[in-house]
Structure formats: C-alpha cells, structure tokens
Design an enzyme around this catalytic site. Structure first.
Site, PDB file in Angstrom:
ATOM      1  N   LYS A 257     -69.838 -25.210  90.221  1.00 14.46           N
ATOM      2  CA  LYS A 257     -70.984 -24.477  89.647  1.00 14.46           C
ATOM      3  C   LYS A 257     -72.250 -25.320  89.807  1.00 14.46           C
ATOM      4  O   LYS A 257     -73.283 -24.822  90.236  1.00 14.46           O
ATOM      5  CB  LYS A 257     -70.740 -24.221  88.174  1.00 14.46           C
ATOM      6  N   ASN A 258     -72.154 -26.610  89.487  1.00 14.91           N
ATOM      7  CA  ASN A 258     -73.362 -27.431  89.435  1.00 14.91           C
ATOM      8  C   ASN A 258     -73.841 -27.891  90.802  1.00 14.91           C
ATOM      9  O   ASN A 258     -74.944 -28.414  90.928  1.00 14.91           O
ATOM     10  CB  ASN A 258     -73.146 -28.627  88.501  1.00 14.91           C
TER      11      ASN A 258
ATOM     12  N   ARG B 291     -80.603 -22.625  82.092  1.00 15.47           N
ATOM     13  CA  ARG B 291     -81.465 -23.789  82.266  1.00 15.47           C
ATOM     14  C   ARG B 291     -81.592 -24.149  83.737  1.00 15.47           C
ATOM     15  O   ARG B 291     -82.660 -24.555  84.201  1.00 15.47           O
ATOM     16  CB  ARG B 291     -80.869 -24.963  81.504  1.00 15.47           C
TER      17      ARG B 291
ATOM     18  N   CYS C 179     -80.597 -25.945  74.388  1.00 12.77           N
ATOM     19  CA  CYS C 179     -79.297 -25.296  74.121  1.00 12.77           C
ATOM     20  C   CYS C 179     -78.566 -26.154  73.092  1.00 12.77           C
ATOM     21  O   CYS C 179     -79.060 -27.191  72.661  1.00 12.77           O
ATOM     22  CB  CYS C 179     -78.498 -25.166  75.413  1.00 12.77           C
TER      23      CYS C 179
ATOM     24  N   ARG D 256     -83.479 -29.885  76.172  1.00 12.51           N
ATOM     25  CA  ARG D 256     -83.314 -30.015  77.619  1.00 12.51           C
ATOM     26  C   ARG D 256     -84.706 -30.185  78.252  1.00 12.51           C
ATOM     27  O   ARG D 256     -85.247 -29.292  78.854  1.00 12.51           O
ATOM     28  CB  ARG D 256     -82.585 -28.797  78.186  1.00 12.51           C
TER      29      ARG D 256
ATOM     30  N   ILE E 187     -87.990 -31.261  80.544  1.00 18.34           N
ATOM     31  CA  ILE E 187     -88.197 -31.297  82.006  1.00 18.34           C
ATOM     32  C   ILE E 187     -89.361 -32.223  82.352  1.00 18.34           C
ATOM     33  O   ILE E 187     -89.958 -32.129  83.430  1.00 18.34           O
ATOM     34  CB  ILE E 187     -88.449 -29.880  82.581  1.00 18.34           C
ATOM     35  N   ASP E 188     -89.658 -33.177  81.444  1.00 21.20           N
ATOM     36  CA  ASP E 188     -90.792 -34.094  81.690  1.00 21.20           C
ATOM     37  C   ASP E 188     -90.623 -34.885  82.986  1.00 21.20           C
ATOM     38  O   ASP E 188     -91.584 -35.106  83.723  1.00 21.20           O
ATOM     39  CB  ASP E 188     -90.975 -35.043  80.507  1.00 21.20           C
ATOM     40  N   LEU E 189     -89.392 -35.269  83.313  1.00 19.38           N
ATOM     41  CA  LEU E 189     -89.176 -36.047  84.550  1.00 19.38           C
ATOM     42  C   LEU E 189     -89.376 -35.158  85.783  1.00 19.38           C
ATOM     43  O   LEU E 189     -89.917 -35.597  86.807  1.00 19.38           O
ATOM     44  CB  LEU E 189     -87.778 -36.668  84.546  1.00 19.38           C
TER      45      LEU E 189
ATOM     46  N   ASP F 265     -69.708 -34.031  80.853  1.00 20.82           N
ATOM     47  CA  ASP F 265     -69.101 -32.694  80.860  1.00 20.82           C
ATOM     48  C   ASP F 265     -67.597 -32.728  80.642  1.00 20.82           C
ATOM     49  O   ASP F 265     -66.978 -31.675  80.546  1.00 20.82           O
ATOM     50  CB  ASP F 265     -69.418 -31.971  82.178  1.00 20.82           C
TER      51      ASP F 265
ATOM     52  N   ILE G 277     -75.579 -39.309  77.114  1.00 18.03           N
ATOM     53  CA  ILE G 277     -76.420 -38.355  77.837  1.00 18.03           C
ATOM     54  C   ILE G 277     -77.019 -37.336  76.874  1.00 18.03           C
ATOM     55  O   ILE G 277     -78.218 -37.084  76.878  1.00 18.03           O
ATOM     56  CB  ILE G 277     -75.618 -37.642  78.948  1.00 18.03           C
TER      57      ILE G 277
ATOM     58  N   ARG H 236     -69.376 -18.788  81.694  1.00 16.36           N
ATOM     59  CA  ARG H 236     -70.514 -19.275  82.491  1.00 16.36           C
ATOM     60  C   ARG H 236     -70.047 -20.270  83.551  1.00 16.36           C
ATOM     61  O   ARG H 236     -70.651 -20.402  84.599  1.00 16.36           O
ATOM     62  CB  ARG H 236     -71.536 -19.977  81.573  1.00 16.36           C
TER      63      ARG H 236
END
Ligand code: EPZ
Length: 431
Positions: free
Chosen positions: A22-23, A92, A116, A121, A123-125, A308, A330, A400
C-alpha cells in the site's frame, strides 16, 4: 458497518502469499501525473486507500483503466492543479499529490490532510523542501497553495524530530525530477517504498543517484515518459501475518517477501527465540512450545523497527512470559490498541512513549473497537490467541490497508468472519 467475529482456534497452519505494498503504491500512483503518457502499474493491492487515490487522480483529469485485478493504467493527458478537501481529507497520503502537480504544472493547490488517531500528521518538512526548490508556498483556508513558476534545484534537509519523513521524501523527489537544476535531498527516508518510487521514476526517465541512501541527488529533466512497473510486496502485511503465526504458535510459510525488507523485525523475533526458516523470498514461522523471550523494542525510521508493526508486537509480547518494553519514537501516542488489549486481559502500562508489557496474560475474547489500521490488526491477532469470541468493530480501518484479510487468515485455519454490525449480540448493539 462491518464487524469481525474472531474466535481462538489454535495454531495457524499453511502458506500465504504477500500482496503489493500500500505504502509503495500510493506515492507511485501519484507519480503517474508526472507524464502525459500511460503508466501501467501492477501488483497494486485492492484497498480502499487505493480507490481513494484513483478517485483523486480521475478528479484531477487523469484517464484511469483497471483491466484486471491489481493492474491500473493511468494516462494524465491534461490535469488540473487543485485537489479539494472533500477528497484529500479521506487519506493523508494524498499529500503526495503536491510533488507531481508542482513538477508538471508548476502550481498546486492541495487541501492540508487532517491528523488521525496515531497522532498529529504535520507537513512542515514537506513544505520546507518545496520552499528549498524556490517555490512560493502559502497556507490559507486549509489549503497549501504553491507557485513553482520560478522553481529550481536546491538542497533540502528533511530530518525532523522523529527522523526523516517518508511521504515528505516522496513529495520532494517527485517535485524535483522535472525541476531544472540539481536537487540534493539530505536525511531522505530509506524505506523500501521510497526505493520503489525511485525505481519507477528512473523507468520514466528521471535522473536519481544514491537510491536507497539517505542522500539522494536528483538532476531535473524536461519531461518524463510512460512505463510499466510492478510494485514491491507489502512488508507490513508480511510482518502482520508472521506475528499472527507466532501468536498462535503455528506453522506458516509467508511467501513473496524479501527478508531484507524486515531486517529489524526479524532480528527482534530471533531475539525472542521464535523458530523461523528464512530464505530469499519467504519466511516460515515454525511451531514452538512454552513461551518466547520478552524483548525491548524502539520504533525508528527504516532500517529500524517499523512503527507499523508496533501494535502487533504489543499483542505478541502480551502472551510472552516476562517484561517487554516497546517504545514508540515515530508516533508517541500510537497506543490506541492498548486499552482494547487490556480489555482482552493484557497487562500493559503506558509510561510516556513506552508500553511496559507484563506477560503472559490469558487473552479472553471481548468486544473491542478498532481505531487505526495497524491497531485493528493487533486486536484480531489477540483474538486468535483468546478463549472465546472477540467482536472487532469499525473494521473499515483495516480495509484501508489489508486486502482480503479474513480470507487469507481463514485459509490458514483462523476463525474470522465478516458480519454486519446488526449481527452483534444484543448487549453490544449500539444503543
Ligand atoms: C508513512 O507515513 C506511512 N504511510 C505510515 O504508514 C508510516 O507509519 C510512516 O510513514 C512512518 O513509517 C504511507 O507511506 C502512506 P512520516 P508518513 O512523514 O509519510 C513527523 C500505515 O499504517 N513529520 O514518515 O505520513 C511525523 O509527525 C501508515 O500504513 C514531521 O514532523 O510519515 C512522524 O512523527 C500509518 N513533519 C514522523 O515525522 C513532516 O512534515 C514520520 O512521519 C512530516 C512528518
């Protein structure tokens, strides 16, 4: 809504083949926007997240065909640059649209994905990297708006307080492959899914050096072409099934997964004295008597122990004699599965970012609530090791990220049945 009825049914036995990742698939689907030509992707898992991403690609204007299960043909002749909230909020990973839109159209307007249950989560980077490509970035009304008309190669350091960012690395890679000049991505994510994305981009004509390392060098090209690509297997699905075999003391061969994708995970299982046969593309879990050894785990970016697989290991260590400590570096709040495991009999205390697990516990079936993708899997694994019946609600979280989960596990002898929530026992029916 669907629920799972799970019943402990002894050791799992048999063979199972791992599906596509998926990822890896999600950023790779987004990458198909980088060319007007057709990109044919194979081994794409049949998941709700994949369908969400395809829905967004079509909304943006791409032509999408699904000639057979697992194969998607995407042709992005003409696309628009706006990805709206009503679509982006569902997942996301849609943040990965920023890179291709910036590269292809030199502009983008993408809704900021929500948080979530596993934590904020940010997104600054991602935005730091985009700004380093000389793009104008503005955040307003919940949207990121990017003007990349003057974009050029740059040097970006993507390390954050929890190490690198996987989708952030994907975004900057996809933004830079069509950006004039040389881009150096320092502290890039090294996950196999990023390597797979790089391999796809190179097939499309991108110039990327040091693939698989934390320092990627991208030389921008003027355009990219279509190609055919088969997505790598899903290491987290593999780790989940390995844990299911271990928690039931079963004998299961997990096929189609390079052991190199699971180095830290397998190392920990060997430390726990789980008997396994490891070959180039399969891992066989062997039966054992008594208890495994307790272990201490810290989740880290790849090649460290994957976050995960943290919830699944909490379930396994709950039936393991001794004291195990699992520290989440993480997503420090990623312990939504713990209260549910406690309802099933686990003895777990949360101390800051660590779960302190005293085992063995006698899991007993209970009604539980899934909260996120991997927590759902952990509760089901505990159900396989429980006396009695476990009802797992809100399993849309699981759908998902796991394809045909109940079918694959039933083929190994698990007692798991997908029912409607109207089938719940009266005392569990939502009042
Ligand atoms: C990817 O998420 C995966 N999702 C996640 O899998 C996985 O848990 C995560 O990587 C870590 O391995 C996909 O690939 C679609 P990050 P991503 O950006 O890219 C912080 C699953 O179950 N951070 O690598 O969103 C962040 O808060 C999912 O399949 C910033 O601070 O994760 C986190 O602490 C869940 N700023 C850490 O970095 C940023 O701009 C890692 O996040 C971005 C991230």
């Amino acid at each position: 809504m669907d629920v799972f009825r799970v019943e402990g049914n002894g050791p799992l036995e048999g063979e199972i083949r791992i599906g596509g990742s998926k990822n890896a698939a999600l950023p790779i689907l987004a990458a198909s926007l980088l060319t007007k030509e057709t990109v044919t992707l194979k081994n794409i898992p049949n998941l709700s997240d994949i369908r969400f991403m395809v829905e967004i690609l079509e909304y943006l204007g791409a032509e999408v065909h699904n000639p057979e299960l697992g194969t998607w043909e995407i042709t992005a002749h003409r696309i628009s640059h706006i990805a709206p909230y009503e679509l982006v909020r569902k997942m996301r990973a849609s943040v990965c649209l920023l890179g291709p839109l910036i590269a292809r159209l030199k502009k983008a307007e993408v809704s900021i994905p929500g948080g979530c249950v596993i934590g904020p989560r940010p997104i600054d980077l991602h935005l730091k990297g985009i700004r380093k490509l000389n793009c104008e970035v503005e955040i307003s009304n919940g949207y990121v708006t990017v003007d990349a008309s003057k974009s050029r190669g740059g040097h970006v350091f993507l390390g954050g307080r929890s190490g690198s960012t996987v989708t952030g690395t994907a975004n900057i890679l996809m933004a830079s492959v069509l950006t004039p000049g040389i881009t150096r991505i320092e502290s890039a994510a090294c996950e196999p899914e990023i390597v797979d994305l790089c391999n796809l981009l190179v097939k499309m004509g991108a110039q990327i050096e040091n693939i698989g390392s934390p320092e990627l060098i991208v030389t921008g090209v003027s355009e990219l072409k279509g190609c055919e690509h088969t997505v790598i297997p899903d290491r987290i699905e593999a780790g989940t099934f390995i844990t299911a075999a271990a928690i039931t003391k079963g004998h299961v061969k997990i096929q189609g997964i390079p052991h190199s994708f699971l180095g830290a995970f397998l190392d920990k299982l060997q430390e726990a004295a789980l008997p396994m046969e490891i070959s180039d593309d399969s891992i066989t879990v062997l039966p054992y008597k008594g208890s495994l050894n307790p272990v201490d785990i810290i989740t880290l970016p790849y090649p460290g122990f994957p976050t995960d697989l943290q919830a699944q290991m909490c379930a396994l260590m709950s039936i393991t004699e001794g004291l195990s400590i699992i520290t989440e570096r993480i997503y420090p709040n990623r312990f939504m599965h713990v209260p549910e495991l406690q309802r099933m009999g686990a003895d777990i205390a949360i101390e800051g970012p660590s779960a302190i697990i005293k085992g063995p516990c006698d899991f007993s079936g209970a009604p539980v609530m899934a909260s996120d993708l991997r927590a759902s899997a952990a509760l089901i694994l505990a159900g396989f090791a429980s006396k009695g019946v476990t009802w797992v609600q809100r399993i849309y979280h699981l759908d998902r990220g796991y394809e045909s989960f109940e079918q694959k596990l039933s083929s190994l002898g698990a007692k798991i049945e997908r029912l409607s929530d109207t089938d719940l026992p009266n005392d569990l029916l939502e009042k």
